[in-house]
Enzyme design. Sequence first.
Site, PDB file in Angstrom:
ATOM      1  N   SER A 147       0.874  -1.164   0.000  1.00  7.01           N
ATOM      2  CA  SER A 147       0.000   0.000   0.000  1.00  7.01           C
ATOM      3  C   SER A 147       0.914   1.217   0.000  1.00  7.01           C
ATOM      4  CB  SER A 147      -0.890  -0.009   1.237  1.00  7.01           C
ATOM      5  OG  SER A 147      -1.617   1.178   1.303  1.00  7.01           O
ATOM      6  N   ARG A 148       0.858   1.998  -1.088  1.00  6.75           N
ATOM      7  CA  ARG A 148       1.852   3.068  -1.229  1.00  6.75           C
ATOM      8  C   ARG A 148       1.530   4.297  -0.394  1.00  6.75           C
ATOM      9  NH1 ARG A 148       1.348   1.619  -6.867  1.00  6.75           N
ATOM     10  NH2 ARG A 148       2.801  -0.080  -7.195  1.00  6.75           N
ATOM     11  N   VAL A 149       0.269   4.539  -0.106  1.00  4.18           N
ATOM     12  CA  VAL A 149      -0.054   5.753   0.659  1.00  4.18           C
ATOM     13  C   VAL A 149      -0.784   5.449   1.959  1.00  4.18           C
ATOM     14  CG1 VAL A 149      -0.129   7.288  -1.336  1.00  4.18           C
ATOM     15  CG2 VAL A 149      -2.195   6.085  -0.662  1.00  4.18           C
TER      16      VAL A 149
END
Lengths: 120, 504
Positions: free
Chosen positions: B368-370
């Site tokens: 999950s990048r953010v």
Amino acid sequence: MKFPAKNYAQAFMELGANEEHSKRLFEVMEKNGDGSQKNKVVKEIEKLIVKKNKGHFYQVSFARTSEAKELESISSQFGAKDRFVTNVAPELVAGVRIVRDEEEELDLSFTGKLNKLFSN
Amino acid sequence: MSYEIIEKLKREIAGFKDDPKFKSIGTVVECADGIARVSGLSGALSQELLEIETKNDKSIIPAIAFNLEEEFIGVVILGSVSSIGVGDKVKGTGKVLSLPVGDALLGRVISPLGEPIDGRGAIVSDANYTLERSAPNVVSRESVKEPLHTGIKAVDSMIPIGRGQRELIIGDRQTGKTAIVLDTILNQKNEKKPIICVYVSVGQKQSKIAQIERKLREAGAMDYTIIVSAPAGAPAPLLYLAPFAGTAVGEYFMDKGADALVIYDDLSKHADAYRELSLLLRRSPGREAYPGDIFYLHSRLLERSAKLDRNHGSGSLTALPIIETKLGDVSSYIPTNVISITDGQIYLESNLFYQGIRPAVNVGLSVSRVGSAAQTKAMKKVAGKLRLELAQFRELAAFVQFASDLDEDTRARIARGELLTEVLKQTDGAPKAFYHTVPILYAAIGGYMDGLAKDKVRDFETKFIEYLEKRHKEDFIKPLKESGTLDEKTESILKEAIDKFKSL
């Protein structure tokens, strides 16, 4: 080989519309197997002639059959360069529908009004 | 309801004004496979809504102008194709496709054109949203900062999702992709700030949609859910429009300042429908026969998900697109496209699924990048080490069968990994609220559950949660739920509670 009616009409007009060419045109159409398209080609030629004379091609649809007097008064509304044809379209219920150059329509019929009401 | 409808009709009839003037028309010259070619209508706009007047049954069928060519326009038909014939008139409306939106949609199942298909009566709505709309611009956005809890322990702890994020769920068939999104919908009941959920079904079986609706309704989740359904039997244009319709519905709630979640189940079928349309419209095929603008199709759809800033109402639209892979191939065209568009992916693996690890989340490939910026503080504190522990376990997993020959430290790591894997297992339809997940993970990672047999883990979990709910609702569960943090005080209460529970 089959060609679209539009192309036959355009070729005919560019050659110069005369009796000799019209005979040849139908012969060429028969040779190409497009004999069944004669009516379509004639209609296209008619449209091109009207366009060349800077007139308009009108198709007027009535809900019921019109009397000759009515038709006469309607025809007087159009210019000499214009061409108009009529037909009966009972689905209009009442009123009239006019199509100009097969591109624009003026719908004064009851069905048209109902459709407009329901689309809002 | 009928009174409202009659009043609305009366208002419309009374206020009807006709302004007759020449309008552009076209003529159908060819029609097949849901696509028509129309001559005339030279002024038609791209994506303009058109109306085809059929001569056969005198009906009006909506269509969209798709391909604007020199002589003809390629039109996508949105209704029954069988009644359309050559020579039928086509009219422009000057409008782009839109659907009615509003609170009245909650609890309903609608078609991509906004028509109710659940037999629960007409939907009265005052607003219309266009299916195609520009994504919010940079100025109106802010970074993702609020969590969206899925109720799945593995996801909430290691792959956290934030409100406004786009998180892809990817995996082969039968790996539990839909189960994850359904749990996410169900879990919103546990949330302090509720989320409006829009489930967009693209090309699914009608029976599956009915099953999903029944499940959500029985759980009371339809109160805040809308289903947009384009079943497998629907024509390709409806399948193509469904995700855009779902997004428009979600945007309505986002513009109102609410948090909305849109689930696209699934975008692989959506891409297939678009490919079908494009090929029928004679657009040139590219890789895997998809048209050249397939990336743009999905990027413009997913870009509409956003977290708006305070000046724009603070609403958010989260997207959970689903992609079905073939034989685990994530490097094919559509998966790579959507992976690059989204802010992370949850990768589900068939092998894990068949080993009984459900949800079958591959923690190594999922990211999950953010979302970590939006993760609840308590969860962040507790699950910080979880990823690392599981990664170490994966490296050692090959040696599990030689466990007796390994040193003590390695054996302990393997045992911890096995325990954590067991703790993260979860049945579908039973999402866990974050304030239940936090104490369980705290106990597992803190070593309080070491030595517990694998088959006793589920039992321990259930009883421990029951214990906390009974004995520590006021001093632990409530403060954790309200604040989302695990401060020194609540942590010491938790430690004490675990010790006491173990001594029982």
